[in-house]
Design a protein around this motif. Structure first.
Motif, mmCIF file in Angstrom:
data_model
loop_
_atom_site.group_PDB
_atom_site.id
_atom_site.type_symbol
_atom_site.label_atom_id
_atom_site.label_comp_id
_atom_site.label_asym_id
_atom_site.label_seq_id
_atom_site.Cartn_x
_atom_site.Cartn_y
_atom_site.Cartn_z
ATOM 1 N N LYS A 117 0.842 -1.199 0.000
ATOM 2 C CA LYS A 117 0.000 0.000 0.000
ATOM 3 C C LYS A 117 0.878 1.251 0.000
ATOM 4 O O LYS A 117 1.950 1.277 0.618
ATOM 5 C CB LYS A 117 -0.905 0.034 1.233
ATOM 6 N N GLU A 134 -3.046 5.290 0.709
ATOM 7 C CA GLU A 134 -3.851 4.104 1.021
ATOM 8 C C GLU A 134 -3.715 3.718 2.486
ATOM 9 O O GLU A 134 -4.697 3.330 3.139
ATOM 10 C CB GLU A 134 -3.426 2.938 0.127
ATOM 11 N N ASP A 151 -5.693 6.351 4.545
ATOM 12 C CA ASP A 151 -7.141 6.179 4.423
ATOM 13 C C ASP A 151 -7.640 4.946 5.155
ATOM 14 O O ASP A 151 -8.684 4.971 5.813
ATOM 15 C CB ASP A 151 -7.544 6.099 2.946
ATOM 16 N N THR A 152 -6.888 3.856 5.062
ATOM 17 C CA THR A 152 -7.285 2.617 5.744
ATOM 18 C C THR A 152 -7.270 2.803 7.250
ATOM 19 O O THR A 152 -8.233 2.443 7.948
ATOM 20 C CB THR A 152 -6.339 1.458 5.351
#
Length: 197
Positions: free
Chosen positions: A103, A107, A110-111
């Motif tokens: 990632k 990413e 955001d996760t």
């Protein structure tokens, strides 16, 4: 000296691919140097994470207090070790997992943001500090652990904090002034970067 902060904002992620040319310091050197990032009174009881001969992150020493120290990544550029409050470990561990999955920075952000908002990812409730000690490659002896011209800076994570709730500016207007980065998010943190001599 340029100080890269991205690795710590991701969560002390290991490099995605371990270079066969990388030199892994001995367990003793990794422990010795990792502890240098911790406040002196916390060093004896800190847990230490480091690397085995294959570049895999492993526990080098168990701890008895609330600090976790991370040895220098042998695959990274420059020398950098850190210590952080154990309450940050879920955040750090998740960052390492996502980085290993390939990632990218956004990413991962955001996760973790989604997981922190849902309660799946536990974040410190009272704030937690990260200490980062760095130096240039040429100032670190991988065999002896001797370091010269090192630099120590600080990050205080305060999830969901804002400039308004803390009274901190969004950027420093004087050398060493604390400021808040990523306000209003799970990764909101106070940056404290002392001026270098």
């Amino acid at each position: 000296m340029k100080i890269s902060i991205s690795i710590f904002l991701i969560g002390l992620a290991t490099s995605p691919a371990f270079s066969q040319d990388a030199v892994v310091s001995s367990k003793e050197v990794q422990i010795k140097t990792a502890l240098l990032a911790a406040p002196e009174e916390k060093q004896d009881g800190a847990k230490v994470l480091g690397y085995d001969e294959n570049g895999e992150l492993v526990e080098l020493r168990q701890g008895t207090n609330e600090m976790i120290c991370m040895a220098d990544d042998p695959n990274g550029k420059g020398f950098s070790v850190s210590c952080y409050a154990a309450d940050l470990e879920p955040f750090m561990q998740r960052g390492r997992e996502l980085k290993k999955e390939g990632k990218d920075f956004q990413e991962i952000f955001d996760t973790r943001e989604t997981e922190a908002k849902s309660g799946k990812l536990k974040m410190p409730k009272e704030g937690a500090t990260l200490f980062v000690l760095s130096a240039e490659d040429e100032n670190f002896n991988k065999e002896t652990g001797d370091i010269s011209d090192s630099y120590l800076r600080y990050v205080v994570y305060l999830p969901w904090a804002t400039a308004e709730t803390t009274g901190l500016p969004l950027k420093p207007s004087a050398p060493g002034m604390p400021w808040i980065m990523d306000p209003g998010t799970h990764r909101a943190h106070i940056m404290i970067t002392p001026p270098r001599d």
